[in-house]
Design a protein around this motif. Structure first.
Motif, PDB file in Angstrom:
ATOM      1  N   TYR A 277       0.827  -1.214   0.000  1.00 48.62           N
ATOM      2  CA  TYR A 277       0.000   0.000   0.000  1.00 48.62           C
ATOM      3  C   TYR A 277       0.865   1.270   0.000  1.00 48.62           C
ATOM      4  O   TYR A 277       0.701   2.138   0.859  1.00 48.62           O
ATOM      5  CB  TYR A 277      -0.929   0.012   1.217  1.00 48.62           C
ATOM      6  CG  TYR A 277      -1.584  -1.314   1.512  1.00 48.62           C
ATOM      7  CD1 TYR A 277      -2.546  -1.852   0.655  1.00 48.62           C
ATOM      8  CD2 TYR A 277      -1.243  -2.043   2.655  1.00 48.62           C
ATOM      9  CE1 TYR A 277      -3.156  -3.073   0.930  1.00 48.62           C
ATOM     10  CE2 TYR A 277      -1.842  -3.259   2.940  1.00 48.62           C
ATOM     11  CZ  TYR A 277      -2.787  -3.773   2.071  1.00 48.62           C
ATOM     12  OH  TYR A 277      -3.380  -4.981   2.339  1.00 48.62           O
ATOM     13  N   PRO A 278       1.787   1.405  -0.926  1.00 49.73           N
ATOM     14  CA  PRO A 278       2.708   2.563  -0.888  1.00 49.73           C
ATOM     15  C   PRO A 278       1.998   3.903  -0.987  1.00 49.73           C
ATOM     16  O   PRO A 278       2.497   4.909  -0.464  1.00 49.73           O
ATOM     17  CB  PRO A 278       3.617   2.317  -2.098  1.00 49.73           C
ATOM     18  CG  PRO A 278       2.827   1.437  -3.014  1.00 49.73           C
ATOM     19  CD  PRO A 278       2.024   0.556  -2.105  1.00 49.73           C
ATOM     20  N   GLU A 279       0.829   3.920  -1.620  1.00 44.00           N
ATOM     21  CA  GLU A 279       0.097   5.184  -1.787  1.00 44.00           C
ATOM     22  C   GLU A 279      -0.456   5.709  -0.473  1.00 44.00           C
ATOM     23  O   GLU A 279      -0.832   6.887  -0.391  1.00 44.00           O
ATOM     24  CB  GLU A 279      -1.049   4.992  -2.791  1.00 44.00           C
ATOM     25  CG  GLU A 279      -2.231   4.180  -2.284  1.00 44.00           C
ATOM     26  CD  GLU A 279      -2.002   2.669  -2.257  1.00 44.00           C
ATOM     27  OE1 GLU A 279      -2.906   1.947  -1.782  1.00 44.00           O
ATOM     28  OE2 GLU A 279      -0.927   2.208  -2.719  1.00 44.00           O
ATOM     29  N   ARG A 280      -0.445   4.883   0.576  1.00 43.66           N
ATOM     30  CA  ARG A 280      -0.967   5.297   1.882  1.00 43.66           C
ATOM     31  C   ARG A 280       0.118   5.898   2.774  1.00 43.66           C
ATOM     32  O   ARG A 280      -0.175   6.268   3.919  1.00 43.66           O
ATOM     33  CB  ARG A 280      -1.608   4.099   2.613  1.00 43.66           C
ATOM     34  CG  ARG A 280      -2.687   3.358   1.849  1.00 43.66           C
ATOM     35  CD  ARG A 280      -3.915   4.200   1.579  1.00 43.66           C
ATOM     36  NE  ARG A 280      -4.662   4.554   2.766  1.00 43.66           N
ATOM     37  CZ  ARG A 280      -5.677   3.828   3.254  1.00 43.66           C
ATOM     38  NH1 ARG A 280      -6.032   2.700   2.672  1.00 43.66           N
ATOM     39  NH2 ARG A 280      -6.346   4.243   4.320  1.00 43.66           N
ATOM     40  N   LEU A 281       1.350   6.006   2.273  1.00 39.52           N
ATOM     41  CA  LEU A 281       2.471   6.417   3.114  1.00 39.52           C
ATOM     42  C   LEU A 281       3.101   7.728   2.663  1.00 39.52           C
ATOM     43  O   LEU A 281       3.396   7.921   1.484  1.00 39.52           O
ATOM     44  CB  LEU A 281       3.549   5.325   3.124  1.00 39.52           C
ATOM     45  CG  LEU A 281       3.135   3.998   3.749  1.00 39.52           C
ATOM     46  CD1 LEU A 281       4.255   2.967   3.594  1.00 39.52           C
ATOM     47  CD2 LEU A 281       2.768   4.180   5.214  1.00 39.52           C
ATOM     48  N   ALA A 282       3.315   8.616   3.638  1.00 40.56           N
ATOM     49  CA  ALA A 282       4.104   9.829   3.421  1.00 40.56           C
ATOM     50  C   ALA A 282       5.549   9.617   3.841  1.00 40.56           C
ATOM     51  O   ALA A 282       6.424  10.438   3.566  1.00 40.56           O
ATOM     52  CB  ALA A 282       3.503  10.990   4.210  1.00 40.56           C
ATOM     53  N   GLY A 283       5.804   8.518   4.512  1.00 36.22           N
ATOM     54  CA  GLY A 283       7.126   8.136   4.986  1.00 36.22           C
ATOM     55  C   GLY A 283       6.972   6.879   5.817  1.00 36.22           C
ATOM     56  O   GLY A 283       5.881   6.582   6.308  1.00 36.22           O
ATOM     57  N   PHE A 284       8.051   6.127   5.972  1.00 36.94           N
ATOM     58  CA  PHE A 284       7.985   4.932   6.822  1.00 36.94           C
ATOM     59  C   PHE A 284       9.375   4.609   7.332  1.00 36.94           C
ATOM     60  O   PHE A 284      10.376   5.185   6.867  1.00 36.94           O
ATOM     61  CB  PHE A 284       7.360   3.737   6.085  1.00 36.94           C
ATOM     62  CG  PHE A 284       8.192   3.155   4.961  1.00 36.94           C
ATOM     63  CD1 PHE A 284       9.053   2.093   5.180  1.00 36.94           C
ATOM     64  CD2 PHE A 284       8.078   3.652   3.668  1.00 36.94           C
ATOM     65  CE1 PHE A 284       9.799   1.544   4.146  1.00 36.94           C
ATOM     66  CE2 PHE A 284       8.820   3.112   2.617  1.00 36.94           C
ATOM     67  CZ  PHE A 284       9.683   2.049   2.863  1.00 36.94           C
TER      68      PHE A 284
END
Length: 271
Positions: free
Chosen positions: A116-123
């Motif tokens: 779900y990369p589109e749900r992340l602003a950073g990780f």
């Protein structure tokens, strides 16, 4: 004081949610989601919450099989745990967050970033790694699951908890070590077994770090006996921030809480 524990509508996931939302904070900083490690709960971050929530909204769920969340039988794949996190974000109406995972939570974070990369602003990974288990590690997961199946969670936690602290901290932080043990004793055997078997099957996800289109944090403890030095910083790139806590083992949120929080706040500014 740990704040109010809330639950998803199906009551499967318990979580703590505090701090201002983006509008109230007057910033564009997305909420921060913290995922705890194996045998832990959201309470691992008790000391971190007040250091962060003056700046942004912080959400810390209990992963499946841990804390006050449901503990079904079966293997808890990292992908299924990532799906639980996605479900929580959907319930909260959050499109994008900064996701940081401690140990087991780091493995879940990587699965989430892959799916779900589109749900992340950073990780990022907090005392975790993108490498898979070694063959020895995979065998140890089976032994851990069998011990929990036969004898319950306590012997697993008694063996694990001291190794999470830097050797120099085990005696001087005895109360914090006991705190970690108490949380672990409350982890149902299904959780101990399911997460151990799920971690055993996780793949190599170094490419997820290397190819990320958002900032990535890799935070490690200089004296971590759970994550060997050669596995603490498994990727490089201009988007990757590396930080090492000189006085911590595997539990920076308890061994060096102020430094741990400062690293996170600095990283949040990049997101």
């Amino acid at each position: 004081m740990t704040g109010n524990v809330r639950r998803t509508p199906d009551r499967s996931i318990a979580y703590r949610d505090e701090g201002p939302d983006e509008a109230a904070a007057g910033t564009s900083v997305p909420p921060l989601v913290l995922l705890h490690g194996y045998g832990g709960s959201h309470r691992y971050f008790d000391e971190i919450f007040p250091l962060l929530t003056g700046h942004l909204r912080v959400i810390a769920p209990d992963l499946r099989g841990h804390g006050e969340s449901a503990a079904p039988e079966g293997v808890y794949s990292m992908e299924s745990l990532a799906g639980d996190v996605r479900g929580l974000l959907d319930h909260l109406g959050l499109e994008r967050v900064i996701l940081l995972g401690h140990s087991l939570g780091g493995y879940v974070t990587l699965a989430f970033a892959e799916r779900y990369p589109e749900r992340l602003a950073g990780f990022g990974l907090l005392h975790s790694t993108a490498f898979p288990d070694t063959e020895e590690g995979r065998e140890n997961r089976l032994r851990t699951a069998e011990i929990a199946r036969r004898r319950g969670s306590a012997p697993v936690i008694d063996n694990l908890a001291p190794k999470l602290f830097a050797p120099a901290n085990r005696e001087k932080m005895a109360e914090r070590l006991e705190f970690v043990k108490r949380i672990g004793y409350g982890t149902p055997p299904n959780g101990i077994i399911g997460a151990a078997l799920g971690m055993r099957e996780r793949p190599d996800r170094r490419a997820v770090l290397e190819r990320a289109g958002v900032p990535v944090l890799l935070l490690a403890g200089a004296h971590d006996e759970a994550i060997p030095a050669e596995r603490r910083f498994p990727a490089d790139g201009p988007h990757i921030v590396k930080a090492e806590l000189p006085d911590a083992g595997h539990m920076g949120m308890l061994e060096s809480p102020r430094a741990f929080a400062d690293v996170i706040l600095d990283f949040v500014k990049r997101c």
